[in-house]
Design a protein around this motif. Structure first.
Motif, mmCIF file in Angstrom:
data_model
loop_
_atom_site.group_PDB
_atom_site.id
_atom_site.type_symbol
_atom_site.label_atom_id
_atom_site.label_comp_id
_atom_site.label_asym_id
_atom_site.label_seq_id
_atom_site.Cartn_x
_atom_site.Cartn_y
_atom_site.Cartn_z
ATOM 1 N N LYS A 1 3.603 26.491 8.481
ATOM 2 C CA LYS A 1 4.214 27.164 7.343
ATOM 3 C C LYS A 1 5.722 27.310 7.555
ATOM 4 O O LYS A 1 6.514 26.915 6.704
ATOM 5 C CB LYS A 1 3.581 28.542 7.132
ATOM 6 C CG LYS A 1 4.184 29.316 5.956
ATOM 7 C CD LYS A 1 3.491 30.671 5.792
ATOM 8 C CE LYS A 1 4.096 31.448 4.623
ATOM 9 N NZ LYS A 1 3.436 32.784 4.466
ATOM 10 N N ASP A 2 6.147 27.885 8.677
ATOM 11 C CA ASP A 2 7.567 28.085 8.977
ATOM 12 C C ASP A 2 7.943 27.336 10.250
ATOM 13 O O ASP A 2 7.330 27.554 11.307
ATOM 14 C CB ASP A 2 7.881 29.572 9.153
ATOM 15 C CG ASP A 2 7.792 30.342 7.841
ATOM 16 O OD1 ASP A 2 8.274 29.827 6.823
ATOM 17 O OD2 ASP A 2 7.236 31.460 7.846
ATOM 18 N N ILE A 3 8.927 26.465 10.140
ATOM 19 C CA ILE A 3 9.386 25.653 11.268
ATOM 20 C C ILE A 3 10.893 25.809 11.410
ATOM 21 O O ILE A 3 11.619 25.783 10.412
ATOM 22 C CB ILE A 3 9.060 24.159 11.065
ATOM 23 C CG1 ILE A 3 7.590 23.956 10.698
ATOM 24 C CG2 ILE A 3 9.425 23.358 12.310
ATOM 25 C CD1 ILE A 3 7.258 22.531 10.281
ATOM 26 N N LEU A 4 11.351 25.957 12.645
ATOM 27 C CA LEU A 4 12.781 26.038 12.929
ATOM 28 C C LEU A 4 13.163 24.828 13.766
ATOM 29 O O LEU A 4 12.708 24.681 14.899
ATOM 30 C CB LEU A 4 13.096 27.328 13.690
ATOM 31 C CG LEU A 4 14.570 27.583 14.033
ATOM 32 C CD1 LEU A 4 15.391 27.792 12.768
ATOM 33 C CD2 LEU A 4 14.704 28.783 14.964
ATOM 34 N N LEU A 5 13.975 23.927 13.208
ATOM 35 C CA LEU A 5 14.456 22.744 13.899
ATOM 36 C C LEU A 5 15.926 22.925 14.232
ATOM 37 O O LEU A 5 16.715 23.324 13.370
ATOM 38 C CB LEU A 5 14.282 21.489 13.032
ATOM 39 C CG LEU A 5 12.870 21.029 12.702
ATOM 40 C CD1 LEU A 5 12.904 19.883 11.710
ATOM 41 C CD2 LEU A 5 12.135 20.599 13.971
ATOM 42 N N LYS A 6 16.295 22.598 15.466
ATOM 43 C CA LYS A 6 17.683 22.754 15.880
ATOM 44 C C LYS A 6 18.133 21.558 16.714
ATOM 45 O O LYS A 6 17.346 20.990 17.473
ATOM 46 C CB LYS A 6 17.867 24.039 16.701
ATOM 47 C CG LYS A 6 17.579 25.321 15.936
ATOM 48 C CD LYS A 6 17.766 26.541 16.813
ATOM 49 C CE LYS A 6 19.232 26.840 17.097
ATOM 50 N NZ LYS A 6 19.947 27.328 15.904
ATOM 51 N N THR A 7 19.382 21.183 16.519
ATOM 52 C CA THR A 7 20.049 20.232 17.393
ATOM 53 C C THR A 7 21.505 20.665 17.461
ATOM 54 O O THR A 7 21.887 21.653 16.817
ATOM 55 C CB THR A 7 19.905 18.784 16.875
ATOM 56 O OG1 THR A 7 20.375 17.876 17.870
ATOM 57 C CG2 THR A 7 20.665 18.569 15.583
ATOM 58 N N ALA A 8 22.306 19.987 18.238
ATOM 59 C CA ALA A 8 23.682 20.423 18.461
ATOM 60 C C ALA A 8 24.420 20.602 17.137
ATOM 61 O O ALA A 8 24.643 19.633 16.399
ATOM 62 C CB ALA A 8 24.415 19.404 19.330
ATOM 63 N N GLY A 9 24.774 21.841 16.831
ATOM 64 C CA GLY A 9 25.564 22.119 15.636
ATOM 65 C C GLY A 9 24.808 22.118 14.337
ATOM 66 O O GLY A 9 25.409 22.304 13.276
ATOM 67 N N GLN A 10 23.487 21.918 14.353
ATOM 68 C CA GLN A 10 22.717 21.871 13.118
ATOM 69 C C GLN A 10 21.420 22.670 13.255
ATOM 70 O O GLN A 10 20.781 22.636 14.305
ATOM 71 C CB GLN A 10 22.348 20.430 12.756
ATOM 72 C CG GLN A 10 23.536 19.538 12.439
ATOM 73 C CD GLN A 10 23.075 18.171 11.996
ATOM 74 O OE1 GLN A 10 23.034 17.862 10.809
ATOM 75 N NE2 GLN A 10 22.719 17.341 12.956
ATOM 76 N N THR A 11 21.068 23.380 12.202
ATOM 77 C CA THR A 11 19.812 24.116 12.143
ATOM 78 C C THR A 11 19.126 23.809 10.821
ATOM 79 O O THR A 11 19.754 23.831 9.762
ATOM 80 C CB THR A 11 20.041 25.633 12.249
ATOM 81 O OG1 THR A 11 20.622 25.936 13.515
ATOM 82 C CG2 THR A 11 18.728 26.399 12.108
#
Length: 205
Positions: free
Chosen positions: A185-195
């Motif tokens: 349902k809720d996913i948090l994706l992160k990489t350098a400088g981006q969310t």
């Protein structure tokens, strides 16, 4: 073609699309073994889902900009899928369809252009490095078993790290729909400088 035509800026108070997804990774999650029988059974069921659709909301944050958009994802197979982004404030939409590794972009007025370098074109038009090739598994909550991942106490995928084009992506699965087969349902994706904050409202498979 300027990417601003397809981004849907909103003020900070509206950005979190009426939910409280935190942009920081959770720190209090407890993990269990990847060999847990309940998790292995769930993983086996996920692998049987070859085609599916879902809809929801996506929030993007970088140092340069932030925007919120509705999305619809239609996945048929690894060489045929479609992502549609639509404004929450107007009727503007952008569809990104991949067939045989060729990307075609269209908006509510018709086709725009196509290119074989799908990732480069998406970055140029939309302004973010969204790893489309991996998204089909990530949205299902199915990890790449050749890379490190962690299972939560709920016997579902909780976290993974995945390298994409010299960048390291992390994913945290914050909540699941209680379908007969639990799906994210809720996913948090992160990489350098981006969310990327993804909320999936419904599933069909």
């Amino acid at each position: 073609m300027k990417k601003q035509h397809f981004l849907f800026p909103v003020v900070a108070s509206l950005f979190l699309f009426a939910c409280t997804l935190d942009s920081e990774r959770p720190t209090d999650v407890k993990y269990i073994s990847n060999t847990d029988p309940s998790w292995q059974q769930h993983l086996s069921q996920l692998k049987k889902i070859h085609a599916y659709t879902n809809q929801g909301q996506l929030g993007y944050i970088s140092q340069q900009e932030r925007f919120s958009t509705r999305f619809a994802w239609q996945y048929h197979n690894p060489t045929h899928y479609r992502l549609t982004l639509s404004s929450t404030l107007s009727r503007t939409s952008l569809s990104i369809e991949v067939r045989n590794n060729i990307m075609q972009l269209s908006d509510d007025k018709g086709p725009l252009r196509s290119a074989q370098e799908a990732k480069r074109l998406l970055r140029e038009i939309v302004g973010m490095d969204l790893p489309l090739d991996q998204l089909a598994l990530w949205l299902k909550g199915q990890p790449d078993e050749n890379n490190a991942y962690q299972v939560g106490e709920n016997h579902l995928l909780a976290h993974f790290s995945y390298p994409v084009n010299n960048s390291l992506w992390t994913a945290d699965y914050l909540s699941y729909h209680p379908y007969p087969l639990p799906l994210p349902k809720d996913i948090l994706l992160k990489t350098a400088g981006q969310t990327l904050k993804i909320r999936i409202d419904n599933w069909t498979y």
